[in-house]
Design a protein around this motif. Sequence first.
Motif, PDB file in Angstrom:
ATOM      1  N   SER A   6       0.929  -1.037   0.079  1.00 43.93           N
ATOM      2  CA  SER A   6      -0.177  -0.049  -0.003  1.00 43.93           C
ATOM      3  C   SER A   6       0.747   1.260  -0.062  1.00 43.93           C
ATOM      4  O   SER A   6       1.967   1.354   0.721  1.00 43.93           O
ATOM      5  CB  SER A   6      -0.903   0.036   1.234  1.00 43.93           C
ATOM      6  OG  SER A   6      -1.680   1.221   1.144  1.00 43.93           O
ATOM      7  N   TRP A  48      -3.632   7.042  -3.732  1.00 43.48           N
ATOM      8  CA  TRP A  48      -3.373   6.067  -2.852  1.00 43.48           C
ATOM      9  C   TRP A  48      -3.854   4.677  -3.119  1.00 43.48           C
ATOM     10  O   TRP A  48      -4.806   4.744  -3.812  1.00 43.48           O
ATOM     11  CB  TRP A  48      -4.149   6.479  -1.354  1.00 43.48           C
ATOM     12  CG  TRP A  48      -5.565   6.621  -1.589  1.00 43.48           C
ATOM     13  CD1 TRP A  48      -6.802   5.728  -1.245  1.00 43.48           C
ATOM     14  CD2 TRP A  48      -6.593   7.648  -2.129  1.00 43.48           C
ATOM     15  NE1 TRP A  48      -7.873   6.190  -1.518  1.00 43.48           N
ATOM     16  CE2 TRP A  48      -7.932   7.406  -2.034  1.00 43.48           C
ATOM     17  CE3 TRP A  48      -6.179   8.819  -2.744  1.00 43.48           C
ATOM     18  CZ2 TRP A  48      -8.875   8.213  -2.510  1.00 43.48           C
ATOM     19  CZ3 TRP A  48      -7.248   9.994  -3.052  1.00 43.48           C
ATOM     20  CH2 TRP A  48      -8.501   9.280  -2.851  1.00 43.48           C
ATOM     21  N   ASN A  49      -3.096   3.605  -2.746  1.00 43.80           N
ATOM     22  CA  ASN A  49      -3.065   2.393  -3.365  1.00 43.80           C
ATOM     23  C   ASN A  49      -3.307   2.637  -5.012  1.00 43.80           C
ATOM     24  O   ASN A  49      -2.428   2.982  -5.612  1.00 43.80           O
ATOM     25  CB  ASN A  49      -4.082   1.495  -2.855  1.00 43.80           C
ATOM     26  CG  ASN A  49      -4.148   1.252  -1.454  1.00 43.80           C
ATOM     27  OD1 ASN A  49      -2.977   1.214  -1.021  1.00 43.80           O
ATOM     28  ND2 ASN A  49      -5.123   1.311  -0.474  1.00 43.80           N
TER      29      ASN A  49
END
Length: 143
Positions: A6, A48-49
């Motif tokens: 992640s 994000w991710n």
Amino acid sequence: MYSLKSYSGLLLEPYLGLDFSLSGETSRGSSDVSWFGLEYGARIGYVWNIFMVGVDIDKKDMDVTYGSSDAETEISNRGVFAGWMWPDWTLRLKYYFNADWRIDGGSSYSGTGFGLDGAYRISPHFSINLELTRLVYNDYPYG
């Protein structure tokens, strides 16, 4: 045990490319339209991710052929995007809340639009993009 990596971070993505049409016509079908020119801009956002969101600002300097006449034009688009970023592929949906079109000779139009953008990453700093955009100019008299 199974886990995914992640990450999150700032997205800074300048771009430069060619903008051209294969064919086109006004929404009223009144005349054949084609264009060719240079496009440049930047995307600034957050990742994000595999998800990303941000703003997209671009400018296009193009030669347009409309029926039997030619003109030099400048298009500036400002909008937002949301999308997905995998290691080799990127897919973005865009909404342009401000699209300005200036035609050589003084005419100027504004509008809004949508876009779909897909990219394949060839190297860490180079990708090939294909973008489909639909812009509607509110006060354009021909279509």
